[in-house]
Scaffold this motif. Structure first.
Motif, PDB file in Angstrom:
ATOM      1  N   GLU A  96       0.838  -1.202   0.000  1.00 47.61           N
ATOM      2  CA  GLU A  96       0.000   0.000   0.000  1.00 47.61           C
ATOM      3  C   GLU A  96       0.872   1.251   0.000  1.00 47.61           C
ATOM      4  O   GLU A  96       0.565   2.245  -0.682  1.00 47.61           O
ATOM      5  CB  GLU A  96      -0.936   0.000   1.202  1.00 47.61           C
ATOM      6  CG  GLU A  96      -1.838   1.221   1.300  1.00 47.61           C
ATOM      7  CD  GLU A  96      -2.779   1.379   0.122  1.00 47.61           C
ATOM      8  OE1 GLU A  96      -3.240   2.518  -0.106  1.00 47.61           O
ATOM      9  OE2 GLU A  96      -3.052   0.379  -0.589  1.00 47.61           O
ATOM     10  N   ALA A  97       1.973   1.219   0.739  1.00 44.91           N
ATOM     11  CA  ALA A  97       2.896   2.359   0.756  1.00 44.91           C
ATOM     12  C   ALA A  97       3.449   2.620  -0.639  1.00 44.91           C
ATOM     13  O   ALA A  97       3.547   3.780  -1.083  1.00 44.91           O
ATOM     14  CB  ALA A  97       4.037   2.092   1.730  1.00 44.91           C
ATOM     15  N   VAL A  98       3.810   1.572  -1.360  1.00 40.77           N
ATOM     16  CA  VAL A  98       4.336   1.730  -2.719  1.00 40.77           C
ATOM     17  C   VAL A  98       3.274   2.358  -3.617  1.00 40.77           C
ATOM     18  O   VAL A  98       3.566   3.283  -4.397  1.00 40.77           O
ATOM     19  CB  VAL A  98       4.811   0.379  -3.285  1.00 40.77           C
ATOM     20  CG1 VAL A  98       5.180   0.515  -4.759  1.00 40.77           C
ATOM     21  CG2 VAL A  98       6.005  -0.141  -2.494  1.00 40.77           C
ATOM     22  N   ARG A  99       2.041   1.879  -3.513  1.00 40.18           N
ATOM     23  CA  ARG A  99       0.970   2.452  -4.342  1.00 40.18           C
ATOM     24  C   ARG A  99       0.781   3.937  -4.057  1.00 40.18           C
ATOM     25  O   ARG A  99       0.638   4.752  -4.990  1.00 40.18           O
ATOM     26  CB  ARG A  99      -0.340   1.687  -4.105  1.00 40.18           C
ATOM     27  CG  ARG A  99      -0.365   0.297  -4.738  1.00 40.18           C
ATOM     28  CD  ARG A  99      -1.745  -0.328  -4.654  1.00 40.18           C
ATOM     29  NE  ARG A  99      -2.025  -0.830  -3.319  1.00 40.18           N
ATOM     30  CZ  ARG A  99      -1.787  -2.079  -2.920  1.00 40.18           C
ATOM     31  NH1 ARG A  99      -1.256  -2.947  -3.761  1.00 40.18           N
ATOM     32  NH2 ARG A  99      -2.101  -2.472  -1.696  1.00 40.18           N
ATOM     33  N   LEU A 125       4.844  -2.593  -8.345  1.00 39.48           N
ATOM     34  CA  LEU A 125       5.136  -1.765  -9.515  1.00 39.48           C
ATOM     35  C   LEU A 125       4.618  -2.428 -10.786  1.00 39.48           C
ATOM     36  O   LEU A 125       4.053  -1.770 -11.664  1.00 39.48           O
ATOM     37  CB  LEU A 125       6.643  -1.534  -9.633  1.00 39.48           C
ATOM     38  CG  LEU A 125       7.303  -0.663  -8.560  1.00 39.48           C
ATOM     39  CD1 LEU A 125       8.803  -0.565  -8.818  1.00 39.48           C
ATOM     40  CD2 LEU A 125       6.701   0.726  -8.529  1.00 39.48           C
ATOM     41  N   ALA A 126       4.837  -3.742 -10.899  1.00 38.23           N
ATOM     42  CA  ALA A 126       4.369  -4.459 -12.088  1.00 38.23           C
ATOM     43  C   ALA A 126       2.850  -4.400 -12.199  1.00 38.23           C
ATOM     44  O   ALA A 126       2.300  -4.199 -13.296  1.00 38.23           O
ATOM     45  CB  ALA A 126       4.847  -5.905 -12.039  1.00 38.23           C
ATOM     46  N   ASP A 127       2.169  -4.569 -11.075  1.00 36.80           N
ATOM     47  CA  ASP A 127       0.698  -4.497 -11.079  1.00 36.80           C
ATOM     48  C   ASP A 127       0.214  -3.120 -11.512  1.00 36.80           C
ATOM     49  O   ASP A 127      -0.839  -2.992 -12.146  1.00 36.80           O
ATOM     50  CB  ASP A 127       0.148  -4.816  -9.686  1.00 36.80           C
ATOM     51  CG  ASP A 127       0.324  -6.281  -9.300  1.00 36.80           C
ATOM     52  OD1 ASP A 127       0.578  -7.100 -10.206  1.00 36.80           O
ATOM     53  OD2 ASP A 127       0.243  -6.589  -8.090  1.00 36.80           O
ATOM     54  N   VAL A 132       8.977   2.769 -12.785  1.00 33.91           N
ATOM     55  CA  VAL A 132       9.727   3.627 -11.871  1.00 33.91           C
ATOM     56  C   VAL A 132      10.889   2.814 -11.303  1.00 33.91           C
ATOM     57  O   VAL A 132      10.696   1.697 -10.827  1.00 33.91           O
ATOM     58  CB  VAL A 132       8.828   4.124 -10.724  1.00 33.91           C
ATOM     59  CG1 VAL A 132       9.652   4.787  -9.628  1.00 33.91           C
ATOM     60  CG2 VAL A 132       7.772   5.091 -11.252  1.00 33.91           C
ATOM     61  N   PRO A 133      12.106   3.329 -11.368  1.00 34.68           N
ATOM     62  CA  PRO A 133      13.252   2.551 -10.852  1.00 34.68           C
ATOM     63  C   PRO A 133      13.202   2.392  -9.342  1.00 34.68           C
ATOM     64  O   PRO A 133      12.652   3.242  -8.631  1.00 34.68           O
ATOM     65  CB  PRO A 133      14.469   3.368 -11.287  1.00 34.68           C
ATOM     66  CG  PRO A 133      13.964   4.743 -11.521  1.00 34.68           C
ATOM     67  CD  PRO A 133      12.540   4.600 -11.974  1.00 34.68           C
ATOM     68  N   ILE A 134      13.780   1.287  -8.877  1.00 35.27           N
ATOM     69  CA  ILE A 134      13.852   1.008  -7.452  1.00 35.27           C
ATOM     70  C   ILE A 134      15.302   0.804  -7.044  1.00 35.27           C
ATOM     71  O   ILE A 134      16.156   0.487  -7.870  1.00 35.27           O
ATOM     72  CB  ILE A 134      13.021  -0.231  -7.056  1.00 35.27           C
ATOM     73  CG1 ILE A 134      13.653  -1.514  -7.639  1.00 35.27           C
ATOM     74  CG2 ILE A 134      11.579  -0.074  -7.499  1.00 35.27           C
ATOM     75  CD1 ILE A 134      12.970  -2.789  -7.178  1.00 35.27           C
ATOM     76  N   LEU A 135      15.584   1.006  -5.769  1.00 29.23           N
ATOM     77  CA  LEU A 135      16.917   0.757  -5.231  1.00 29.23           C
ATOM     78  C   LEU A 135      16.770   0.280  -3.793  1.00 29.23           C
ATOM     79  O   LEU A 135      16.113   0.924  -2.982  1.00 29.23           O
ATOM     80  CB  LEU A 135      17.772   2.026  -5.269  1.00 29.23           C
ATOM     81  CG  LEU A 135      19.194   1.903  -4.695  1.00 29.23           C
ATOM     82  CD1 LEU A 135      20.012   0.874  -5.466  1.00 29.23           C
ATOM     83  CD2 LEU A 135      19.896   3.258  -4.711  1.00 29.23           C
ATOM     84  N   GLY A 136      17.382  -0.861  -3.491  1.00 24.47           N
ATOM     85  CA  GLY A 136      17.283  -1.430  -2.162  1.00 24.47           C
ATOM     86  C   GLY A 136      18.421  -1.016  -1.249  1.00 24.47           C
ATOM     87  O   GLY A 136      19.588  -1.019  -1.658  1.00 24.47           O
TER      88      GLY A 136
END
Length: 374
Positions: A96-99, A125-127, A132-136
């Motif tokens: 939910e935070a990502v959305r 992100l795929a859904d 948008v790029p991500i970085l862990g």
């Protein structure tokens, strides 16, 4: 102005130092064993270094310990896009935070956690149909995916300075099988990730025989005991009596040493050996510290494809353990050729700096090679 979204999995990595090899379905057990949250401090380290970069950053995050607390502690005034539902956060909160962060039109999603968190982020992100790029920021016990920076500080630097991205893998494993010694990675998703020298590779599993190396290392351990251990076991109950205490790390290479010593070790855990006996099997940090003596030797092998000797899958070998021990790094020649350098990410920047430089790595009965810890 770079718009960065931040989400923190506050429970990621809690199982590492207490010997649980992960936190999936094990949060309460980790707490009973005295585990402390690991991700918040690593999030702050990344954000503090992000704030030192010349790039102007507009930071968006989720409420409380899922990002807001860490951002404020690092000196940011973030825009909070929502809050978790309850006191105990979950994968649903992460998704939910990502959305919510995507609705803020961010340029990069910075997340703190392990492979499970990476899967939650990438699948969300795929859904949403976005790239948008991500970085862990590495905060979990399992960090097999190639979407993580090598350290929290590196993550902060890359987040501020990257200018292009590439497609990388998000992998995960079954933690229950992992605790039982079975490691099989599964490709879960693909994601766009900033291009940079300090992005880690996917972990490689297996790769070559190490029998001769293991035989030589085990032989030296046993010879050391013959030289230093009294013939009688009387009076040797106290830690440190007799020979050295050997802290034998996880992985197939060190597991081969355990086999040569004559016991079935914990292939993905840490075992402590002294005076011909296993004094702690699948040990936690506290177990190891309880058994350290006057002379202690930590035996580890770098992770194939990544080069980490500390900070990935062996959090039980904590800074407190490392400071009291000699370090013996062992690896096959092929593994060293593949990785090129060694890496450390203990969570203690001063210790990491002390460990950097040239390290002797044992590759055979007599042969050693120098490899740089970066």
């Amino acid at each position: 102005m770079r718009r960065i979204g931040l989400v923190v999995n506050p429970i990621a990595g809690m199982g590492g130092r207490v010997g649980l090899k992960g936190t999936d379905n094990k949060v309460e057990e980790a707490r009973r064993r005295g585990a402390d949250p690991r991700s918040p401090s690593r999030a702050r380290a990344a954000l503090e270094h992000l704030g030192e970069q010349p790039t102007e950053v507009d930071l968006y995050t989720y409420g409380g310990e899922m990002g807001e607390d860490e951002a404020v502690a690092a000196g940011f005034s973030p825009t909070v896009v929502g809050h978790p539902d309850g006191e105990e956060t979950s994968a649903a909160d992460t998704r939910e935070a990502v959305r919510r962060l995507l609705e803020a039109d961010i340029d990069l999603l910075l997340f703190v956690g392990g492979d499970g968190t990476a899967v939650d982020v990438a699948e969300t992100l795929a859904d949403a149909g976005t790239e948008v790029p991500i970085l862990g920021v590495p905060g979990g016990v399992k960090v097999y995916s190639s979407v993580f920076a090598v350290t929290p500080r590196a993550a902060g630097r890359i987040a501020a300075t990257f200018d292009r991205t590439e497609t990388r893998e998000v992998n995960d494993i079954d933690e229950d099988a992992y605790r039982g010694g079975d490691v099989t990675t599964e490709l879960k998703a693909l994601a766009e990730v900033p291009v940079g020298d300090e992005i880690q590779s996917s972990k490689q599993i297996g790769g070559g025989t190490v029998e001769a190396l293991a035989e030589a290392v085990a032989g030296d351990i046993l010879d050391d005991e013959v030289r230093t251990t009294p013939s009688s076991r009387a009076g040797r109950d106290a830690a440190g009596s007799g020979g050295a205490t050997y802290v034998l790390g996880p992985g197939s290479t060190v597991d081969a040493v355990k086999t040569e010593l004559g016991f079935n070790g914990s292939p993905l855990g840490v075992d402590v050996w002294r005076d011909g006996d296993v004094v702690a099997a699948d040990a936690s940090e506290s177990d190891i510290l309880d058994h350290l003596g006057e002379r202690n030797v930590v035996v580890v092998s770098p992770i194939g494809g990544q080069g980490f000797i500390f900070g990935r899958g062996n959090d039980q070998i904590s800074p407190a353990v490392i400071r009291r021990s000699e370090i013996e790094v062992i690896a096959s020649k092929q593994k060293l050729d593949d990785i090129g350098v060694l890496r450390v990410d203990t969570g203690d920047p001063r210790l990491d700096e002390r460990l950097r430089g040239w390290q002797r790595v044992r590759v055979g009965k007599f042969e050693r090679r120098l490899l740089k810890v970066v």
